[in-house]
Write an enzyme that holds these catalytic residues in place. Sequence first.
Site, PDB file in Angstrom:
ATOM      1  N   CYS A   1      12.359  -1.042  -2.992  1.00  0.00           N
ATOM      2  CA  CYS A   1      12.271  -0.857  -4.291  1.00  0.00           C
ATOM      3  C   CYS A   1      12.599   0.329  -4.785  1.00  0.00           C
ATOM      4  O   CYS A   1      12.898   0.586  -6.149  1.00  0.00           O
ATOM      5  CB  CYS A   1      10.650  -1.300  -4.826  1.00  0.00           C
ATOM      6  SG  CYS A   1       9.569   0.013  -4.117  1.00  0.00           S
TER       7      CYS A   1
ATOM      8  N   SER B   1       8.795   8.030   0.598  1.00  0.00           N
ATOM      9  CA  SER B   1       8.576   6.884  -0.144  1.00  0.00           C
ATOM     10  C   SER B   1       8.209   7.674  -1.415  1.00  0.00           C
ATOM     11  O   SER B   1       7.921   8.687  -1.464  1.00  0.00           O
ATOM     12  CB  SER B   1       7.409   6.117   0.211  1.00  0.00           C
ATOM     13  OG  SER B   1       7.864   5.315   1.259  1.00  0.00           O
TER      14      SER B   1
ATOM     15  N   SER C   1       2.508   2.137   3.399  1.00  0.00           N
ATOM     16  CA  SER C   1       2.702   1.408   4.483  1.00  0.00           C
ATOM     17  C   SER C   1       3.622   0.130   4.426  1.00  0.00           C
ATOM     18  O   SER C   1       4.213  -0.340   5.697  1.00  0.00           O
ATOM     19  CB  SER C   1       1.317   0.955   5.457  1.00  0.00           C
ATOM     20  OG  SER C   1       0.727   0.154   4.520  1.00  0.00           O
ATOM     21  N   GLN C   2       3.921  -0.155   3.203  1.00  0.00           N
ATOM     22  CA  GLN C   2       4.750  -1.228   3.072  1.00  0.00           C
ATOM     23  C   GLN C   2       5.937  -1.345   3.354  1.00  0.00           C
ATOM     24  O   GLN C   2       6.732  -2.326   3.799  1.00  0.00           O
ATOM     25  CB  GLN C   2       4.947  -1.728   1.671  1.00  0.00           C
ATOM     26  CG  GLN C   2       3.623  -2.097   0.722  1.00  0.00           C
ATOM     27  CD  GLN C   2       2.855  -1.026   0.217  1.00  0.00           C
ATOM     28  OE1 GLN C   2       3.224   0.037   0.246  1.00  0.00           O
ATOM     29  NE2 GLN C   2       1.423  -1.256   0.440  1.00  0.00           N
TER      30      GLN C   2
ATOM     31  N   SER D   1       3.297  -8.398  -4.274  1.00  0.00           N
ATOM     32  CA  SER D   1       2.362  -9.095  -5.546  1.00  0.00           C
ATOM     33  C   SER D   1       0.952  -9.275  -4.705  1.00  0.00           C
ATOM     34  O   SER D   1       0.115  -9.063  -5.288  1.00  0.00           O
ATOM     35  CB  SER D   1       2.893 -10.230  -5.791  1.00  0.00           C
ATOM     36  OG  SER D   1       4.245 -10.226  -6.492  1.00  0.00           O
TER      37      SER D   1
END
Length: 451
Positions: free
Chosen positions: A50, A109, A115-116, A194
Amino acid sequence: MSLLVVGLSHRTASLDVLERAAFDAAGARTLVAELLAGSHVGEAVVLSTCNRVEVHCDVTRFHGGVADVGAALCRRIGAPLEELGDQLYVHYEDAAVEHLFSVACGLDSMAVGESQILGQLRAALRQLQADGGAGGALDALLQQALRVGKRAHTETGLDAAGGSLVEASLSRARDVLGDLGTARAVVVGAGAMSALVATTLHRAGVGSASGGLVVANRTAERAERLAAAVAGRAADLADLTAEVAAADLVVSCTGAVGHVLDAATVSAGLPGRDGRPLVLVDLALPRDIDPAVAELPGVHLVGLEALGADLAGAGIGADLRSVRQIVAEEVAAYAAARRAADVAPTVVALRAQARHVAEVELRRLEQRTRGLDPVLRAEVERTVHRIVDKLLHTPTVRVKELAEEPDGAGYAAALRALFDLDVTAVARVGEAPLSGTVADAVGGHALGGAL
């Protein structure tokens, strides 16, 4: 071959550019195929999240690899290199390894420590392996990056200390709505991000008093499964206007192409709200929510840029220093292993040459001593080979140790020169999996200067 990273992220590029550069799985495969068809890239993988788009590759030449990858990204974004040069970054060899390990730990990030990224790296690795990259340099590098990321989260308090986009979203929502326990919330999408949003909202008590935690998704089964896990209710995207009309908070992250929530949909749900504010959070790239909704009365739109500003510079003290130390240790160990692998083909070629010389001399001796007892001849051959092995043992073991040092890249060249080794023979050995040529590391560069 040498490691190269060319990419752009929230640190270097605007959200508009990142949105235009975003890849789905099919687009990533197309880009990789295009690069592999050229003459400079041997392996490639796309990491698209993202807030970043990066191409990690193994290249034959630095400038050629940068030119190929940079041009491909520019075509994807639809802008000339002159426009994007300052937004693209380049890392090479050790700097490329350090960058990837830092990314895996969440240090690069928007939400430091999240951690995604490990799941996204794992998906990139699976795609690389599916495309035939198993066993290559990038395969090993990505697997090592995953181990480094896990180590960072296991050995430090990074999980607890680092913020997250979801938590920053909740903070923004509380500023507008106050107590979220009485708020009605809608999560649009049912993917990994999500699910994280829904779980975080549920744990924070969002909708607990109102029974209003809704998961809306195009696939009903996935919506129902996620909704059940967070004591919520599933809804169809076709009913989104009604769900938005009843909601106080909407968080969207679908990964869809085009806006899931446009101004007309949101506007249609505004009548009858009696002035209640509506917070819309867009965690998707490309964006799920039309930026025009921010102009609607009572609507508060929060996007990645605003959340990035909230999280920018958030220090995590000792944990952050510990993670950086882990990254430095792992980069040093990886570089030492590659340097050792670089000298290994030369060592193998040297031993092969020594054995060949011994065999030639033994055959010559055999011609002169045809009457020699076979048992004695076999003992002579073993003795000659033992002498060769013992003479080579210490220098070959020592050169491998020295090659692991930061300045050890020249030992393989010294061996080749001292023993007049056939470069072609060494190259043939180098094609085996244990090889890995390491050029002098070059740090991060601006793409415009690299070309």
